[in-house]
Design a protein around this motif. Structure first.
Motif, PDB file in Angstrom:
ATOM      1  N   ILE A   1     -18.657  -4.625  20.676  1.00  0.00           N
ATOM      2  CA  ILE A   1     -18.486  -6.158  20.761  1.00  0.00           C
ATOM      3  C   ILE A   1     -17.836  -6.702  21.639  1.00  0.00           C
ATOM      4  O   ILE A   1     -18.217  -7.787  22.254  1.00  0.00           O
ATOM      5  N   ALA A   2     -16.736  -6.178  22.116  1.00  0.00           N
ATOM      6  CA  ALA A   2     -15.939  -6.820  23.150  1.00  0.00           C
ATOM      7  C   ALA A   2     -16.562  -6.922  24.449  1.00  0.00           C
ATOM      8  O   ALA A   2     -16.522  -8.136  25.217  1.00  0.00           O
ATOM      9  N   ASN A   3     -17.359  -5.729  24.694  1.00  0.00           N
ATOM     10  CA  ASN A   3     -18.141  -5.810  25.869  1.00  0.00           C
ATOM     11  C   ASN A   3     -19.296  -6.966  25.783  1.00  0.00           C
ATOM     12  O   ASN A   3     -19.660  -7.609  26.829  1.00  0.00           O
ATOM     13  N   ILE A   4     -19.860  -6.930  24.574  1.00  0.00           N
ATOM     14  CA  ILE A   4     -21.042  -7.729  24.453  1.00  0.00           C
ATOM     15  C   ILE A   4     -20.456  -9.479  24.656  1.00  0.00           C
ATOM     16  O   ILE A   4     -21.102 -10.249  25.359  1.00  0.00           O
ATOM     17  N   ILE A   5     -19.228  -9.539  24.148  1.00  0.00           N
ATOM     18  CA  ILE A   5     -18.574 -11.089  24.133  1.00  0.00           C
ATOM     19  C   ILE A   5     -18.225 -11.393  25.918  1.00  0.00           C
ATOM     20  O   ILE A   5     -18.604 -12.344  26.330  1.00  0.00           O
ATOM     21  N   ALA A   6     -17.660 -10.096  26.187  1.00  0.00           N
ATOM     22  CA  ALA A   6     -17.094 -10.493  27.619  1.00  0.00           C
ATOM     23  C   ALA A   6     -18.349 -10.581  28.828  1.00  0.00           C
ATOM     24  O   ALA A   6     -18.332 -11.716  29.529  1.00  0.00           O
ATOM     25  N   PHE A   7     -19.514  -9.912  28.719  1.00  0.00           N
ATOM     26  CA  PHE A   7     -20.734 -10.091  29.454  1.00  0.00           C
ATOM     27  C   PHE A   7     -21.607 -11.185  29.163  1.00  0.00           C
ATOM     28  O   PHE A   7     -21.835 -11.799  30.097  1.00  0.00           O
ATOM     29  N   GLY A   8     -21.482 -11.795  27.855  1.00  0.00           N
ATOM     30  CA  GLY A   8     -22.233 -12.898  27.656  1.00  0.00           C
ATOM     31  C   GLY A   8     -21.498 -14.048  27.993  1.00  0.00           C
ATOM     32  O   GLY A   8     -22.029 -14.959  28.662  1.00  0.00           O
ATOM     33  N   LEU A   9     -20.209 -14.112  28.114  1.00  0.00           N
ATOM     34  CA  LEU A   9     -19.411 -15.252  28.735  1.00  0.00           C
ATOM     35  C   LEU A   9     -19.480 -15.123  30.348  1.00  0.00           C
ATOM     36  O   LEU A   9     -19.781 -16.130  30.697  1.00  0.00           O
ATOM     37  N   LEU A  10     -19.535 -14.087  30.662  1.00  0.00           N
ATOM     38  CA  LEU A  10     -19.728 -13.993  32.291  1.00  0.00           C
ATOM     39  C   LEU A  10     -21.222 -14.449  32.897  1.00  0.00           C
ATOM     40  O   LEU A  10     -21.265 -15.095  33.711  1.00  0.00           O
ATOM     41  N   TYR A  11     -22.294 -14.307  31.826  1.00  0.00           N
ATOM     42  CA  TYR A  11     -23.546 -14.896  32.145  1.00  0.00           C
ATOM     43  C   TYR A  11     -23.532 -16.370  32.010  1.00  0.00           C
ATOM     44  O   TYR A  11     -24.191 -16.978  32.914  1.00  0.00           O
ATOM     45  N   PHE A  12     -22.741 -16.994  31.272  1.00  0.00           N
ATOM     46  CA  PHE A  12     -22.789 -18.549  31.197  1.00  0.00           C
ATOM     47  C   PHE A  12     -21.561 -18.968  32.163  1.00  0.00           C
ATOM     48  O   PHE A  12     -21.604 -20.250  32.419  1.00  0.00           O
ATOM     49  N   TYR A  13     -21.157 -17.846  33.178  1.00  0.00           N
ATOM     50  CA  TYR A  13     -19.561 -18.751  33.723  1.00  0.00           C
ATOM     51  C   TYR A  13     -20.243 -19.306  35.041  1.00  0.00           C
ATOM     52  O   TYR A  13     -19.602 -20.374  35.126  1.00  0.00           O
TER      53      TYR A  13
END
Lengths: 147, 428, 470
Positions: free
Chosen positions: B16-28
C-alpha cells in the motif's frame, strides 16, 4: 491538484509506515513469546502435533508443538484444551481421543471440516498413525506418535 | 480474502505504501509519465516475489528483507522526487542489489572456507585502497572513487565488508595468523605469541583506518573503528587491550580536533554552525532548516524544498525525508533501522559458530553505526562526517554493498535457525 | 554464555544511540524549529513568499495602501502612496528584510498558520492559491495626505488620533522614504548615510523634550493637590536655587492664577508650581501619564524618558516647564492630550483595526482598550477648560477653528541648537465632545509652537471634523 493529494496522503502514508512497523514488531513479539514457551521439552514416548505451516505466515498465535496427553479438544473457544484463534476454525472444532494405546480424531461439527491427509473426517473417530497430516482451519499439523 | 487484506500483514502495508508513493510521484510533474507507475509496479512486484521466495524457500529470517525493502522503497521514492533521472537509476541499482542479495546468500551458504581467508581479505582491501589512491578521482574533497567504464565505484563500501570478515577471521582462528606473521617476518621482542598476534592484528585494523584517513573518509574511518572497538569489547577478555585501544582512539580524535583542518572545521560547525551559516556551516544549517520546515507531519511528498540542501540525494537524504514526511517520518525510518539492528543481534545471539557470530555482529554493527553516524550528523547530534544512509541514499556502491552484506546476514540467519532445530531434535 | 551477555550490552548501546537520535530529532523540532524557520539564511521563507500573494493593506475606508502584484512570475510589493506610509507600513524587501507593519504582521500577511508546524497544513488545503490576509488600518488616507502636505519639507512628526478609541487617524514622520523596492535599492546607501535619519519613525520613536506642552500634566497635578486658588507674581524672570527661569522673551504677566499661567505659558509661575508640588507629586504625575513605561502598540514605540532619581528644586522647576532631561515621543504626547479629552482615561493606541482573509472573512479585530487612568474626570474637565483659554485667547490662537471649540497647548522644546527650538502643539476638538486629538512637532523651527505647529493642528482637526460631518 497535486498539493491537495500530497497533503492528504501524507497522513495516510505515515500511518501506513507505522502500521508496517507495528506489524513487524507484533510478529517478532509473537515469535519470541512462542519461542520462549516452546522451552518445555516434549517427553519421550508422548504423542504430539507438530505445526507444518511457517508460523510467521499466520497472524494469530500458534505453538510449534501441542502435546496430546490423554486426549484433547481443539477449537477457537477458550473452553477447549487447545485454543487457536484461527478465524477458519469453529469454536469447538475437533477432538483427539486416546483409546487402547491409539489416538483417534473426530470432527465436532465444524463448519470448515477436519481432514487427514486430505480426506475429510466426520463424527466417527478415525485412528491416527505416525506421519499423518491433519488440517484444521488454516493450520496443518503433523501427527507424531510417541514410543 | 481476509488474509490478503489484513492490515496486520506488514507486506500488505509495504505494498500500500508503495502504491501511494508511486501514485503520488505519477501526479508530481506534468506531463504525467506512465513510466513511473510501471517502474513502481515492477519494484513492488520484485519485492513481493523476493519476500515470498525467502518464506517459501525457508531462507531464514523474513524480517530483515522486509524492513530493508521498506527502507529502500522510501529511498527510491525520495530520490525519484528529487531527481527523476537518478530515481530511475536507483531503481536499477535496487534490482541489481536484490539480485546480489540472493547471490551473496547462495555463495555464502555454499562456500565453507570463508573463515580461512583472512589475509586475502586484507590483501584485497589494501589493493582497493592503493587503487583508489592512484587512480581514484576526487569527488567532494575526498579521494574515494574509482571510475570504471563510465561507472563510479566507491571501494570503501566494499572494504567495510572485507574489514568485518578480517576481524571475524582473526578471532575465530588466530593460528592461521601466527603462521602468516612468521612469514611476514615481523620481529617482536615480546615472547608471548598470542600477544604478538594481537599487536599484529591491531596493526592491520589501524592500517585500514589509516588508509581511510588518508582518503579523508572520516565517516567510514569512524565507522570501522566503532565496529572494531565494539567487537573487541565483546570478544577480547583482556580489559587492558580494550582500554589501550580506547585511549589511542581518544588521543587520535583529540589530535584531529586540534590539528587537522578538516576535522577542526567539522567540530566547530557542530558546536556552532550559525557562526558561518553562509559558508562552512551551510550544509548543516540547511539541513536543520529542512527538518524545522517539516514540522511533525512534513510538508507532504513533493511539497517541501529539500533541493536547497546540498548533497541531498546522498548524505542528507534523511533531512529531505524529515522535511517532506515530518519527524514522524524521520522517527519511522530510525525505528526501521532499529528493527534491522535488533534482528541482526538476534541472529548473532543464536549463532553458535564463532566466525559466523562475528560476521553477523560485524554486519549488524555496521548497519547500526552507519545509520547513527549519518543521521546524528545531519541533525547535529554529533559532528557531521560524510557517509551514506544504508539502503536509502542514492548510489550504486552503497546500495549494492548493503545488499551483499544483507545477503550474508540472511544466510547466517538461516543457519542460526537450523541450529535451533538441531537442538530440538536432540531433545526428542 | 558470557559472550552473549557482552553482545547484549552492545545491543543496549545500540538501543541507547537510536533512542538518542529520536529524542534529539524531537528536541530540535520542538525547540529550535521556530528559530530556524525565521533565520535570514533560510531561503524557504522567501520561497514561500514567492508563491504566496502577500495580503493587502487598507486605510479605514478601504483605500489600498500596499498591494502585491505579479512581475515576471514573482510577487512584488507595491506602495501606491510612496513615502506617505514609510513610517507606518515600512518596507518588504528581499534584500533589506522587513520593517514596521510589514514585519510585525508578516505571518498574517503571508497567512502562516501558527499551528502549521503541528498539523502541517500550511493553509495549502484550504486555499491552494496561497493568498495572504488583508490588514485594515485605522488611518484616514485623506487626513494622512493633508498632514504630510502641511508638514511639507520640514522635519518633524504629526499624530492625529481619536481620543475616545485610541485609533490613529494620521501619523506622519518626516523625512520619509519611498519603500518601493526599486526606489529602496537605488537610494539605500544615501538613506542610510543621511544626517536627517529618514529611517527614524519620529512619531513613535523620536524623543523630544515636551516643552510647555508638559504643563498640562503639571496643571492636572496642581489641581489635584488643591492649588486652584494659588497666584504668582510674574515678573518675567525667577531665580530658583541660583538658576534663572524666564518666560518667553522675558515677558512679565504680573499677578497670574493657574489658568492665566497656563494660557500665557508662564515659566515663572510653573517653575514655582513645580517646586511647590515637590518631588513625590511630580514623580507621581509622570508615572501616571506613563513616562518611562512601555506603550503597547502595533508598531515599535520608544519609551518616554524620565531619568530622575532624587530631584533638586531646579530639577522640579525644569520638569514643571517641560525642560530638563525628560523626553517624550509625539505619539505619547498625543495620548496625554487624548486622556484629558477623554475624562482622564488614556486609551491604548491602535493602528491595525482588523485582519480579513482573502475570502472576506474577518479573522481578527481590535477594539478600544483603556490603558490607564491618568486623572479624575473633574480634574480633566478643569484642565480642558484652561486649554480652551489657551486657544481662545492665549498662545495657541492660531489653532482656532471657526465655530468649533478647540482646546490645546503650545510648547517650545529646547535642543542642542540655541535659537532653533522644536515647536510643539497638542490639542483636541470639539472641547464639549472631543472627536480628534493632535500632537504636532516641527523640528528646529526656530519659532514658537503657537506660530508653526498650532495652525497645522487646527487645519487637521478642522478637516477631520468637517470631513466626518459631511
Amino acid at each position: 491538484m497535486f498539493d491537495i493529494l500530497s497533503s492528504l496522503l501524507k497522513y495516510i502514508f505515515i500511518t501506513i509506515i507505522y502500521l508496517f512497523i507495528f506489524g513487524v514488531i507484533r510478529l517478532i513479539y509473537l515469535d519470541i513469546s512462542s519461542a520462549s514457551k516452546q522451552k518445555f521439552v516434549i517427553k519421550k514416548n508422548t504423542s504430539y502435533l507438530k505445526l507444518i505451516n511457517i508460523r510467521e505466515s499466520l497472524d494469530f498465535k500458534v505453538e510449534e508443538t501441542y502435546s496430546l496427553g490423554k486426549g484433547v479438544d481443539i477449537g477457537r473457544s477458550g473452553k477447549n484444551s487447545i485454543v487457536i484463534k484461527d478465524p477458519y476454525m469453529s469454536s469447538k472444532h475437533a477432538s483427539f481421543l486416546f483409546k487402547d494405546g491409539k489416538y483417534f480424531i473426530h470432527d465436532s461439527g465444524s463448519t470448515n471440516g477436519t481432514f487427514i491427509n486430505g480426506k475429510e473426517v466426520k463424527k466417527t473417530p478415525q485412528p491416527l498413525k505416525d506421519g499423518d497430516k491433519i488440517r484444521i482451519g488454516q493450520i496443518d499439523f503433523l501427527f507424531v506418535a510417541g514410543g | 480474502m481476509f488474509k490478503f487484506l489484513s492490515l496486520r500483514r506488514p507486506i500488505n502495508m509495504l505494498i500500500i505504501a508503495n502504491i501511494i508513493a508511486f501514485g503520488l510521484l505519477y501526479f508530481y510533474k506534468k506531463p504525467y509519465d506512465k513510466l513511473v507507475l510501471v517502474e513502481g509496479l515492477a519494484v513492488t512486484a520484485l519485492i513481493c516475489v523476493s519476500y515470498f521466495l525467502i518464506i517459501k524457500k525457508n531462507m531464514g529470517d523474513e524480517y530483515l528483507f522486509l524492513v530493508v525493502a521498506m527502507l529502500a522503497s522510501l529511498g527510491v521514492l525520495m530520490i525519484y522526487r528529487l531527481d527523476q533521472e537518478l530515481g530511475f537509476k536507483q531503481i536499477m541499482w535496487l534490482v541489481a542489489g536484490i539480485v546480489l542479495f540472493f547471490l551473496s546468500f547462495y555463495f555464502y551458504t555454499k562456500i565453507k572456507f570463508l573463515e580461512k581467508l583472512m589475509l586475502y581479505y586484507f590483501a584485497a582491501s589494501i589493493l582497493l585502497f592503493i587503487a583508489t589512491l592512484i587512480i581514484g578521482s576526487n569527488i567532494n574533497g575526498s579521494t574515494n572513487w574509482i571510475r570504471i567504464a563510465g561507472y563510479s565505484f566507491q571501494p570503501s563500501e566494499l572494504i567495510k565488508i572485507l574489514f568485518v570478515m578480517t576481524i571475524a577471521c582473526f578471532f575465530k582462528n588466530s593460528e592461521q595468523f601466527i603462521f602468516k606473521t612468521k612469514t611476514l617476518n615481523l620481529k617482536w621482542k615480546l615472547n608471548n605469541k598470542e600477544f604478538k598476534n594481537k599487536i599484529a592484528f591491531f596493526l592491520i585494523v589501524y592500517s585500514y583506518i589509516g588508509f581511510l584517513v588518508l582518503q579523508k573518509e572520516w565517516g567510514t574511518a569512524l565507522l570501522l573503528f566503532l565496529i572494531f572497538f565494539m567487537i573487541l569489547y565483546a570478544f577480547e577478555d583482556d580489559i587492558k587491550l580494550l582500554l589501550l585501544n580506547g585511549a589511542a582512539a581518544v588521543s587520535g580524535a583529540l589530535v584531529g580536533c586540534f590539528f587537522v583542518y578538516h576535522i577542526k572545521i567539522r567540530v566547530a560547525m557542530w558546536l556552532n554552525p550559525w557562526a558561518d551559516a553562509a559558508g562552512k556551516g551551510y550544509q548543516i544549517t540547511q539541513s536543520l532548516f529542512a527538518i524545522g520546515a517539516g514540522g511533525f507531519f512534513g510538508s507532504g511528498i513533493g511539497m517541501g524544498k529539500p533541493n536547497l540542501i546540498p548533497e541531498v540525494k546522498t548524505d542528507f537524504i534523511f533531512s529531505a525525508i524529515c522535511e517532506e514526511t515530518g519527524i514522524f517520518g524521520g522517527i519511522a525510518v530510525i525505528l526501521l533501522y532499529f528493527i534491522l539492528v535488533y534482528r541482526g543481534f538476534k541472529i548473532t545471539l543464536y549463532t553458535k559458530d564463532l566466525f559466523k557470530k562475528l560476521v553477523a555482529l560485524g554486519i549488524t554493527l555496521m548497519f547500526g553505526f552507519q545509520t547513527f553516524i549519518i543521521i546524528g550528523g545531519v541533525i547535529k547530534l554529533i559532528p557531521l562526517t560524510g557517509i551514506t544512509l544504508p539502503f536509502i541514499s542514492y548510489g550504486g556502491s552503497s546500495l549494492t554493498s548493503g545488499f551483499i552484506a544483507l545477503g550474508i546476514l540472511q544466510a547466517l540467519s538461516k543457519e542460526s535457525y537450523l541450529g535451533e532445530e538441531v537442538i530440538e531434535n536432540a531433545a526428542e | 554464555m558470557q559472550r552473549n551477555n557482552k553482545i547484549i550490552h552492545l545491543l543496549i548501546v545500540m538501543s541507547v544511540i537510536f533512542f538518542s537520535l529520536m529524542a534529539y530529532l524531537t528536541y530540535i523540532q520542538l525547540f529550535t524549529s521556530k528559530k530556524t524557520e525565521t533565520s535570514s539564511y533560510n531561503r524557504r521563507q522567501w520561497l514561500k513568499e514567492d508563491d504566496t500573494k502577500r495580503g493587502e493593506i487598507y486605510d479605514r475606508n478601504g483605500v489600498i495602501l500596499a498591494k502585491s502584484s505579479k512581475v515576471k512570475g514573482k510577487w512584488e510589493r507595491n506602495y501606491p502612496y510612496g513615502s506617505l506610509y514609510s513610517h507606518i507600513i515600512g518596507y518588504n524587501s528581499e534584500i533589506y528584510g522587513r520593517s514596521l507593519i510589514e514585519e510585525k504582521f508578516n505571518k498574517y500577511l503571508l497567512n502562516i498558520n501558527e499551528l502549521s508546524s503541528v498539523i502541517g497544513l500550511n493553509g495549502n488545503l484550504l486555499n491552494s492559491k496561497k493568498v495572504g490576509n488583508n490588514i485594515y488600518l485605522t488611518i484616514d488616507n485623506n487626513l494622512q495626505k493633508l498632514a504630510s502636505d502641511l508638514m511639507g519639507s520640514k522635519n518633524g512628526a504629526i499624530v492625529v488620533m481619536n481620543p475616545k478609541t485610541g485609533g490613529i487617524l494620521a501619523m506622519v514622520s518626516k523625512p520619509g522614504f519611498d519603500p518601493n523596492n526599486q526606489a529602496l535599492v537605488n537610494k539605500w546607501k544615501e538613506l542610510v548615510d543621511s544626517e536627517d535619519s529618514p529611517f527614524l519613525p519620529r512619531a513613535t520613536q523620536g524623543l523630544y523634550a515636551p516643552g510647555s506642552t508638559f504643563k498640562i500634566a503639571v496643571t492636572a497635578s496642581a489641581l489635584e493637590n488643591g492649588m486652584d486658588g494659588l497666584t504668582f507674581d510674574d515678573k518675567g524672570v525667577v531665580t530658583i536655587d541660583g538658576k534663572v527661569f524666564s518666560n518667553s522673551k522675558k515677558k512679565a504677566y504680573g499677578r497670574v492664577n493657574l489658568e492665566k499661567a497656563l494660557t500665557v505659558s508662564s515659566n515663572v509661575a510653573f517653575s514655582q508650581i513645580g517646586v511647590k508640588l515637590g518631588e513625590n507629586n511630580i514623580k507621581n504625575i509622570a508615572s501616571k501619564i506613563g513616562m518611562g513605561q512601555v506603550i503597547p502598540f502595533d508598531l515599535p514605540v520608544s519609551k518616554s524618558v524620565f531619568p530622575y532619581g532624587s530631584m533638586g528644586k531646579t530639577d522640579m522647576a525644569a520638569v514643571a516647564i517641560g525642560q530638563g532631561k525628560m523626553m517624550v515621543t509625539p505619539l505619547h504626547m498625543a495620548m496625554i492630550a487624548s486622556s484629558i479629552a477623554n475624562n482622564g482615561i488614556m486609551m491604548k493606541p491602535i493602528m491595525v483595526s482588523r485582519i480579513v482573509n482573502a475570502g472576506g472573512k474577518e479573522i481578527k479585530k481590535w477594539g478600544p482598550e483603556e490603558l490607564r487612568n491618568v486623572m479624575p474626570a473633574d480634574i480633566a474637565t478643569k484642565v480642558k477648560n484652561m486649554m480652551l483659554k489657551v486657544v481662545s485667547n492665549g498662545t495657541g490662537k492660531s489653532a482656532a477653528i471657526n465655530g468649533i471649540n478647540v482646546a490645546g497647548k503650545t510648547g517650545t522644546a529646547e535642543n542642542e541648537v540655541v535659537g532653533k527650538e522644536h515647536a510643539w502643539f497638542v490639542g483636541f476638538a470639539p472641547a464639549e465632545n472631543p472627536q480628534v486629538a493632535v500632537a504636532v512637532i516641527v523640528e528646529y523651527s526656530g519659532s514658537s509652537g503657537g506660530s508653526v505647529s498650532a495652525p497645522i493642528a487646527g487645519r487637521l482637526m478642522e478637516a477631520y471634523l468637517r470631513g466626518s460631518r459631511r
